[in-house]
Scaffold this motif. Structure first.
Motif, PDB file in Angstrom:
ATOM      1  N   PRO A   1     -28.780   9.298  40.256  1.00 38.16           N
ATOM      2  CA  PRO A   1     -29.683  10.181  39.508  1.00 38.16           C
ATOM      3  C   PRO A   1     -30.448   9.461  38.399  1.00 38.16           C
ATOM      4  O   PRO A   1     -31.629   9.746  38.172  1.00 38.16           O
ATOM      5  CB  PRO A   1     -28.728  11.235  38.932  1.00 38.16           C
ATOM      6  CG  PRO A   1     -27.581  11.260  39.875  1.00 38.16           C
ATOM      7  CD  PRO A   1     -27.407   9.851  40.333  1.00 38.16           C
ATOM      8  N   GLU A   2     -29.800   8.528  37.707  1.00 38.37           N
ATOM      9  CA  GLU A   2     -30.494   7.776  36.655  1.00 38.37           C
ATOM     10  C   GLU A   2     -31.646   6.965  37.259  1.00 38.37           C
ATOM     11  O   GLU A   2     -32.771   6.981  36.735  1.00 38.37           O
ATOM     12  CB  GLU A   2     -29.519   6.823  35.952  1.00 38.37           C
ATOM     13  CG  GLU A   2     -28.486   7.491  35.089  1.00 38.37           C
ATOM     14  CD  GLU A   2     -27.619   6.473  34.378  1.00 38.37           C
ATOM     15  OE1 GLU A   2     -27.887   5.257  34.508  1.00 38.37           O
ATOM     16  OE2 GLU A   2     -26.673   6.888  33.690  1.00 38.37           O
TER      17      GLU A   2
ATOM     18  N   ALA B   1     -33.206   7.515  39.995  1.00 36.24           N
ATOM     19  CA  ALA B   1     -34.252   8.395  40.506  1.00 36.24           C
ATOM     20  C   ALA B   1     -35.182   8.861  39.389  1.00 36.24           C
ATOM     21  O   ALA B   1     -36.407   8.921  39.567  1.00 36.24           O
ATOM     22  CB  ALA B   1     -33.616   9.601  41.201  1.00 36.24           C
ATOM     23  N   ILE B   2     -34.606   9.200  38.231  1.00 35.01           N
ATOM     24  CA  ILE B   2     -35.424   9.650  37.104  1.00 35.01           C
ATOM     25  C   ILE B   2     -36.325   8.522  36.611  1.00 35.01           C
ATOM     26  O   ILE B   2     -37.518   8.724  36.332  1.00 35.01           O
ATOM     27  CB  ILE B   2     -34.515  10.167  35.967  1.00 35.01           C
ATOM     28  CG1 ILE B   2     -33.842  11.466  36.391  1.00 35.01           C
ATOM     29  CG2 ILE B   2     -35.318  10.367  34.686  1.00 35.01           C
ATOM     30  CD1 ILE B   2     -32.843  11.997  35.385  1.00 35.01           C
TER      31      ILE B   2
ATOM     32  N   TRP C   1     -30.795  13.884  31.221  1.00 34.20           N
ATOM     33  CA  TRP C   1     -30.807  14.718  32.417  1.00 34.20           C
ATOM     34  C   TRP C   1     -29.873  14.236  33.514  1.00 34.20           C
ATOM     35  O   TRP C   1     -29.650  14.965  34.490  1.00 34.20           O
ATOM     36  CB  TRP C   1     -32.232  14.794  32.967  1.00 34.20           C
ATOM     37  CG  TRP C   1     -33.192  15.419  32.010  1.00 34.20           C
ATOM     38  CD1 TRP C   1     -34.109  14.790  31.222  1.00 34.20           C
ATOM     39  CD2 TRP C   1     -33.309  16.814  31.722  1.00 34.20           C
ATOM     40  NE1 TRP C   1     -34.795  15.693  30.452  1.00 34.20           N
ATOM     41  CE2 TRP C   1     -34.326  16.962  30.742  1.00 34.20           C
ATOM     42  CE3 TRP C   1     -32.670  17.962  32.178  1.00 34.20           C
ATOM     43  CZ2 TRP C   1     -34.708  18.182  30.224  1.00 34.20           C
ATOM     44  CZ3 TRP C   1     -33.055  19.188  31.671  1.00 34.20           C
ATOM     45  CH2 TRP C   1     -34.059  19.299  30.712  1.00 34.20           C
ATOM     46  N   ALA C   2     -29.322  13.036  33.379  1.00 31.35           N
ATOM     47  CA  ALA C   2     -28.441  12.520  34.428  1.00 31.35           C
ATOM     48  C   ALA C   2     -27.063  12.131  33.905  1.00 31.35           C
ATOM     49  O   ALA C   2     -26.042  12.638  34.371  1.00 31.35           O
ATOM     50  CB  ALA C   2     -29.098  11.320  35.117  1.00 31.35           C
TER      51      ALA C   2
ATOM     52  N   THR D   1     -23.430  14.639  33.733  1.00 33.82           N
ATOM     53  CA  THR D   1     -22.405  14.174  34.667  1.00 33.82           C
ATOM     54  C   THR D   1     -21.078  13.909  33.969  1.00 33.82           C
ATOM     55  O   THR D   1     -20.006  14.267  34.491  1.00 33.82           O
ATOM     56  CB  THR D   1     -22.880  12.893  35.382  1.00 33.82           C
ATOM     57  OG1 THR D   1     -24.120  13.146  36.041  1.00 33.82           O
ATOM     58  CG2 THR D   1     -21.850  12.427  36.394  1.00 33.82           C
TER      59      THR D   1
END
Length: 264
Positions: free
Chosen positions: A168-169, A171-172, A185-186, A190
């Motif tokens: 996720p990191e 991807a952002i 946001w990641a 989590t």
């Protein structure tokens, strides 16, 4: 299919480890001087059990602040404040100590070393040090509990950060976000359940530790317990031990229930 033949070292390694452990155990016991059991041990043990079966119920609550309920509340307050304060302070230490890549990082190495140094000092030693600095009382107990918990929770938090999925990191950041966006946001969403889980677990331990801080004058139920033991007031000892058992059991059950809900 050919089976690779194990070397002599691989075959003998379990026996070597067992031998080393045995040597360490024998060495440890050889350094202990067993002076035997005192003749009065049976009498004292019987008196403690007598106090447990005949507790001083009048000490449970008197309304003057010098009773068991007040001491238990103070113990819970020490454990709660120490845990909450350290849980917030431990977060930046955890990110400092976490190794987020496979490369060697002097930053994380120094962070882990610092957390280890903090954990070296037990709560009782820290309590004695803080009593000299701020005087006896619950405040010294909170400081001792908080400082020790920073080292413990910082270690647990850093391991939680190291074990999260970095997808996720990445991807952002690939979508145009910055490091702060990835953190907000990641990473934090989590690791937050793990942080809360470790904090609750640490609070369970802190309640037990806070129960004995009063022995050195750092507040809590330990002070009346050591005084009752010194004066051989076994009925008072009995009711204090019952109160500690009930408090610790209730906290363990409540904390375990909350942690189960978080892990669902």
């Amino acid at each position: 299919m050919m089976v690779k033949k194990r070397s002599f070292y691989e075959q003998s390694r379990p026996y070597l480890i067992a031998f080393i452990v045995l040597v360490i155990v024998i060495w440890a016991f050889s350094g202990i001087q067993f002076s035997g059991i005192k003749a009065s041990a049976g009498q004292i043990l019987g008196s403690i059990f007598s106090g447990l079966f005949h507790p001083d119920w009048s000490y449970v609550y008197s309304g003057h602040g010098e009773d068991l309920v007040s001491a238990l509340i103070e113990t819970l307050a020490i454990a709660f404040l120490g845990t909450i304060i350290s849980s917030f302070i431990a977060v930046p230490f955890a990110f400092w100590a976490a190794r987020t890549s496979k490369k060697f990082s002097s930053r994380s190495t120094f962070g882990k070393f610092l957390l280890t140094v903090i954990r070296v000092f037990p709560e009782l030693v820290l309590a004695i040090m803080f009593i000299k600095a701020v005087g006896p009382g619950a405040f010294a107990g909170v400081l001792a509990m908080g400082v020790h918990s920073i080292g413990m929770m910082g270690k647990l938090f850093s391991e939680a950060i190291e074990n999260i999925d970095r997808g996720p990191e990445e991807a952002i950041i690939s979508a145009g976000g910055n490091r702060f966006d990835a953190l907000s946001w990641a990473t934090l969403p989590t690791v937050l359940p793990e942080f809360i889980n470790f904090t609750l677990y640490r609070f369970e331990i802190a309640v037990r530790s806070a129960s004995i801080l009063g022995i050195v004058g750092a507040g809590g139920v330990g002070a009346p317990l050591i005084f009752a033991l010194s004066t051989r007031s076994w009925s008072r000892v009995g009711i204090i031990l019952i109160g500690i058992v009930v408090m610790v059991t209730a906290i363990d059950w409540l904390s375990g229930t909350i942690r189960k809900q978080l892990l669902k």
